[in-house]
Write an enzyme that holds these catalytic residues in place. Structure first.
Site, PDB file in Angstrom:
ATOM      1  N   THR A  66       0.867  -1.173   0.000  1.00 18.45           N
ATOM      2  CA  THR A  66       0.000   0.000   0.000  1.00 18.45           C
ATOM      3  C   THR A  66       0.904   1.223   0.000  1.00 18.45           C
ATOM      4  O   THR A  66       2.012   1.172   0.521  1.00 18.45           O
ATOM      5  CB  THR A  66      -0.843  -0.032   1.287  1.00 18.45           C
ATOM      6  OG1 THR A  66      -1.824  -1.047   1.139  1.00 18.45           O
ATOM      7  CG2 THR A  66      -1.511   1.282   1.592  1.00 18.45           C
ATOM      8  N   ASP A 121      -8.914  -0.053   5.831  1.00 24.59           N
ATOM      9  CA  ASP A 121      -8.793   1.190   6.598  1.00 24.59           C
ATOM     10  C   ASP A 121      -8.392   2.391   5.740  1.00 24.59           C
ATOM     11  O   ASP A 121      -8.703   3.536   6.082  1.00 24.59           O
ATOM     12  CB  ASP A 121      -7.741   1.020   7.700  1.00 24.59           C
ATOM     13  CG  ASP A 121      -6.363   0.700   7.101  1.00 24.59           C
ATOM     14  OD1 ASP A 121      -6.274  -0.225   6.264  1.00 24.59           O
ATOM     15  OD2 ASP A 121      -5.389   1.387   7.459  1.00 24.59           O
TER      16      ASP A 121
HETATM   17  N1  ASP Z   1      -4.247  -1.327   5.006  1.00 23.28           N
HETATM   18  C1  ASP Z   1      -4.534  -1.962   3.746  1.00 23.28           C
HETATM   19  C2  ASP Z   1      -5.862  -2.664   3.827  1.00 23.28           C
HETATM   20  O1  ASP Z   1      -6.118  -3.333   4.821  1.00 23.28           O
HETATM   21  C3  ASP Z   1      -3.523  -2.973   3.343  1.00 23.28           C
HETATM   22  C4  ASP Z   1      -2.114  -2.528   3.381  1.00 23.28           C
HETATM   23  O2  ASP Z   1      -1.764  -1.552   4.018  1.00 23.28           O
HETATM   24  O3  ASP Z   1      -1.318  -3.192   2.744  1.00 23.28           O
HETATM   25  O4  ASP Z   1      -6.596  -2.634   2.880  1.00 23.28           O
END
Ligand code: ASP
Length: 327
Positions: free
Chosen positions: A193, A224
């Site tokens: 991400t 989130d």
């Molecule tokens: N926080 C992101 C989600 O849960 C995933 C990530 O940060 O890689 O969609």
């Protein structure tokens, strides 16, 4: 010391095994992070707004297939891409977000569109794709977002029977050693991400986050990242934050806003507030991940409780710094 300008970004947190990373792989990540940071920092140096700086930095990372956002986004269980993004302006808490978009080339642009051209904060699924199209944002067919190795990651995750944080490598089997020439086609090297936070010359803060979510997620699952206060938050009086990690934990802990509240109501420093939330609250319950944060004085914090987090930062008083592991 006050940092007039500050920019920090991340390319995802997770189990980044140093032993499995070749020099060529590491170099490619560092170059992508540096390029994104330079694009965003140039905006700040030219006197531009923090909002533009974080958007430009995130767009650069979305366009890079190494990261789990835009091009290179991970797959849902049923083999599609559903991307989430959010942007927030610390001046007035204006915010925009999209969830589950499938066609927008740069979801962070769609998030900004929601903020600036609608009366809403969060748009999801086809309606969000349609808004982007109506406003002429570039769209792409599914093939643009397809990468064979993300697809292979999905098959692994299905076999494991679990939803996988993209940054975390399967620990059961060692990743194949990859010749430098084969890069960036190896799935184990594609993580993350993406997100950015900034302080501009006028003391304004902004945050932006963009993600493909988690590999093998159920279709329509929202993490989130696009939820204001959980994965993304900005308020000039406290801080700007962009998170990365296992979204369900970050949602329940309302991570970004919790850090802002610790600063606002308890008078804690950014570093102390980040430490409490990332290490004392998230880590004990298995909330793997981290975040990038900047406060009103341009101080930067880059905490994570995972093995590593791709990150880069620069302020008017400190040169470019790039990190991957807990160094
Ligand atoms: N926080 C992101 C989600 O849960 C995933 C990530 O940060 O890689 O969609």
């Amino acid at each position: 010391m006050m940092n007039e300008l500050a920019l920090a970004l991340h390319g995802g947190a997770g189990t980044i095994a140093r032993a499995r990373m070749t020099a060529a792989q590491e170099q490619a990540y560092r170059e992508a992070l540096q390029a994104a940071l330079e694009i965003g920092y140039a905006v700040l140096e030219a006197g531009g707004p923090a909002l533009d700086a974080v958007e430009m930095a995130v767009r650069s990372l979305e366009d890079c297939p190494l990261f789990n956002a835009g091009r290179g986004a991970v797959f849902t269980h049923d083999g599609h891409h559903e991307m989430d993004a959010a942007i927030m302006d610390g001046r007035n808490r204006a915010a925009g977000a999209v969830a589950g978009v499938r066609t927008v080339q740069n979801p962070i642009q769609a998030a900004r569109l929601v903020m600036e051209h609608t009366e809403h904060v969060l748009l999801a699924w086809p309606g969000a794709d349609e808004l982007a199209k109506e406003h002429g944002l570039p769209t792409q067919p599914a093939a643009y977002f397809f990468t064979q190795h993300r697809y292979d990651q999905l098959q692994e995750a299905i076999l494991e029977g679990r939803v996988r944080l993209d940054h975390s490598q399967a620990v059961k089997e060692p990743a194949p050693l990859v010749e430098p020439g084969a890069f960036p086609e190896d799935p184990k090297k594609k993580m993350g991400t993406v997100g950015a936070v900034a302080r501009d010359r006028h003391g304004n803060l902004a945050a932006a986050t963009s993600t493909g979510g988690m590999t093998n997620k159920r279709y329509s699952r929202i993490g989130d990242s696009p939820v204001i206060g959980a994965g993304t938050f900005a308020d000039n009086t406290t801080c700007a934050i962009s998170c990365t990690g296992h979204g369900e934990f970050f949602l329940r802990a309302v991570v970004a806003h919790d850090i802002s509240c610790l600063m606002e109501y308890r008078g804690l420093s950014l570093a102390e507030a980040c430490r409490i939330v990332v290490h004392d609250k998230l880590a004990p319950v298995g909330g793997e991940g981290g975040l990038v944060a900047v406060d009103a004085a341009g101080n930067i914090s880059l905490p994570f409780n995972s093995e590593g987090m791709y990150r880069a930062s620069r302020t008017s008083n400190s040169p470019l710094q790039i990190g991957i592991y807990a160094e």
